[in-house]
Design a protein around this motif. Structure first.
Motif, PDB file in Angstrom:
ATOM      1  N   VAL A  53      39.081  32.251  78.636  1.00  0.00           N
ATOM      2  CA  VAL A  53      39.316  31.338  77.524  1.00  0.00           C
ATOM      3  C   VAL A  53      38.854  29.917  77.837  1.00  0.00           C
ATOM      4  N   ILE A  54      39.211  29.413  78.995  1.00  0.00           N
ATOM      5  CA  ILE A  54      38.874  28.020  79.313  1.00  0.00           C
ATOM      6  C   ILE A  54      37.440  27.901  79.835  1.00  0.00           C
ATOM      7  N   LEU A  55      37.139  28.588  80.927  1.00  0.00           N
ATOM      8  CA  LEU A  55      35.812  28.451  81.537  1.00  0.00           C
ATOM      9  C   LEU A  55      34.740  29.236  80.789  1.00  0.00           C
ATOM     10  N   GLY A  56      35.133  30.281  80.088  1.00  0.00           N
ATOM     11  CA  GLY A  56      34.164  31.119  79.389  1.00  0.00           C
ATOM     12  C   GLY A  56      33.835  30.668  77.981  1.00  0.00           C
ATOM     13  N   SER A  57      34.450  29.597  77.527  1.00  0.00           N
ATOM     14  CA  SER A  57      34.244  29.144  76.152  1.00  0.00           C
ATOM     15  C   SER A  57      33.039  28.210  76.041  1.00  0.00           C
ATOM     16  N   HIS A  58      32.278  28.422  74.978  1.00  0.00           N
ATOM     17  CA  HIS A  58      31.160  27.515  74.687  1.00  0.00           C
ATOM     18  C   HIS A  58      31.591  26.408  73.734  1.00  0.00           C
ATOM     19  N   SER A  59      32.820  26.496  73.242  1.00  0.00           N
ATOM     20  CA  SER A  59      33.279  25.501  72.278  1.00  0.00           C
ATOM     21  C   SER A  59      34.420  24.651  72.846  1.00  0.00           C
ATOM     22  N   SER A  60      34.432  24.481  74.175  1.00  0.00           N
ATOM     23  CA  SER A  60      35.444  23.610  74.768  1.00  0.00           C
ATOM     24  C   SER A  60      34.908  22.923  76.026  1.00  0.00           C
ATOM     25  N   LYS A  72      45.300  14.188  94.071  1.00  0.00           N
ATOM     26  CA  LYS A  72      46.119  15.297  93.590  1.00  0.00           C
ATOM     27  C   LYS A  72      45.878  15.543  92.099  1.00  0.00           C
ATOM     28  N   PRO A  73      45.658  16.806  91.702  1.00  0.00           N
ATOM     29  CA  PRO A  73      45.580  17.123  90.275  1.00  0.00           C
ATOM     30  C   PRO A  73      46.935  16.867  89.621  1.00  0.00           C
ATOM     31  N   ILE A  74      46.938  16.149  88.496  1.00  0.00           N
ATOM     32  CA  ILE A  74      48.205  15.833  87.838  1.00  0.00           C
ATOM     33  C   ILE A  74      48.282  16.370  86.413  1.00  0.00           C
ATOM     34  N   GLY A  75      47.167  16.867  85.883  1.00  0.00           N
ATOM     35  CA  GLY A  75      47.209  17.371  84.518  1.00  0.00           C
ATOM     36  C   GLY A  75      45.870  17.916  84.068  1.00  0.00           C
ATOM     37  N   ILE A  76      45.803  18.196  82.788  1.00  0.00           N
ATOM     38  CA  ILE A  76      44.614  18.789  82.190  1.00  0.00           C
ATOM     39  C   ILE A  76      44.416  18.169  80.807  1.00  0.00           C
ATOM     40  N   THR A  77      43.160  17.936  80.453  1.00  0.00           N
ATOM     41  CA  THR A  77      42.839  17.454  79.112  1.00  0.00           C
ATOM     42  C   THR A  77      41.559  18.137  78.665  1.00  0.00           C
ATOM     43  N   SER A  78      41.472  18.381  77.382  1.00  0.00           N
ATOM     44  CA  SER A  78      40.343  19.162  76.881  1.00  0.00           C
ATOM     45  C   SER A  78      39.962  18.769  75.466  1.00  0.00           C
ATOM     46  N   LEU A  79      38.703  19.013  75.173  1.00  0.00           N
ATOM     47  CA  LEU A  79      38.231  19.071  73.793  1.00  0.00           C
ATOM     48  C   LEU A  79      38.003  20.549  73.531  1.00  0.00           C
ATOM     49  N   ILE A  80      38.662  21.086  72.523  1.00  0.00           N
ATOM     50  CA  ILE A  80      38.541  22.510  72.207  1.00  0.00           C
ATOM     51  C   ILE A  80      38.115  22.664  70.747  1.00  0.00           C
ATOM     52  N   ASN A  81      37.762  23.878  70.385  1.00  0.00           N
ATOM     53  CA  ASN A  81      37.313  24.155  69.016  1.00  0.00           C
ATOM     54  C   ASN A  81      36.226  23.174  68.593  1.00  0.00           C
ATOM     55  N   ILE A  82      35.300  22.898  69.506  1.00  0.00           N
ATOM     56  CA  ILE A  82      34.222  21.951  69.206  1.00  0.00           C
ATOM     57  C   ILE A  82      33.319  22.562  68.140  1.00  0.00           C
ATOM     58  N   ASP A  83      33.151  21.825  67.070  1.00  0.00           N
ATOM     59  CA  ASP A  83      32.316  22.226  65.939  1.00  0.00           C
ATOM     60  C   ASP A  83      31.145  21.247  65.893  1.00  0.00           C
ATOM     61  N   ASN A  84      30.021  21.646  66.493  1.00  0.00           N
ATOM     62  CA  ASN A  84      28.868  20.741  66.584  1.00  0.00           C
ATOM     63  C   ASN A  84      28.259  20.418  65.229  1.00  0.00           C
ATOM     64  N   LYS A  85      28.258  21.362  64.321  1.00  0.00           N
ATOM     65  CA  LYS A  85      27.670  21.119  62.999  1.00  0.00           C
ATOM     66  C   LYS A  85      28.411  20.000  62.271  1.00  0.00           C
TER      67      LYS A  85
END
Length: 180
Positions: A53-60, A72-85
């Motif tokens: 889901v995370i690494l295999g997605s082309h839209s995130s 130290k890693p303290i969290g995660i942030t993402s852009l998901i459901n990227i709609d290029n059009k």
């Protein structure tokens, strides 16, 4: 530099992050204000989620938030459901390291993510969903310029009560005007 502030760096998530992400994902206190459904996950489920889901997605675009001083890693942030059009994306953030809560890391990470989304990816709109009881997050998003668009009434059940999910967004021109 694009992916760092004075205190944090954003780096792409890798399979080496599965263990720390698994720890955060299974901490109910961490997930209480961000995950729609609270559950306990086996390491295999987290591995599958991260790789597919995370690494295999082309839209995130998914980034680990790293404290520059401690490395130290303290969290995660993402852009998901990227709609290029339509130049839209949803953003998410989780500060998984509870010792880092309330120290402004979320604001720094969101600013870096918005800079990337608007100034590098040329997105038009970035949106998010936040639980109505998460007043600290709502205050942060409003400070960054997000505006409430609506809500999904009583769609999440936490601690014996129904809560709304608030939908917020910020447009590229609003963000650029704010950072001038």
């Amino acid at each position: 530099m694009l992916f760092q502030s004075t205190r944090i760096t954003l780096r792409k998530m890798t399979v080496q992050d599965i263990e720390v992400y698994h720890k955060w994902r299974n901490d109910l206190e961490v997930m209480q204000s961000t995950a729609p459904m609270l559950d306990v996950y086996h390491i295999e489920e987290t591995e599958e989620f991260v790789t597919q889901v995370i690494l295999g997605s082309h839209s995130s675009k998914c980034y680990i938030i790293v404290d520059k001083e401690s490395k130290k890693p303290i969290g995660i942030t993402s852009l998901i459901n990227i709609d290029n059009k339509n130049r839209n994306a949803e953003c998410i953030i989780d500060i998984g390291d509870k010792e880092s809560w309330g120290k402004g890391y979320g604001a720094e990470a969101m600013k870096l993510l918005l800079d990337f989304g608007f100034l590098e990816m040329n997105l038009h709109r970035i949106y998010l969903r936040v639980f109505s009881f998460n007043s600290r997050a709502i205050k942060l998003y409003e400070k960054l310029g997000f505006q409430q668009e609506g809500k999904s009434r009583e769609s999440i059940f936490r601690n014996g009560k129904w809560h709304d999910i608030i939908h917020m967004s910020i447009m590229q021109n609003e963000y650029v005007e704010k950072i001038k």
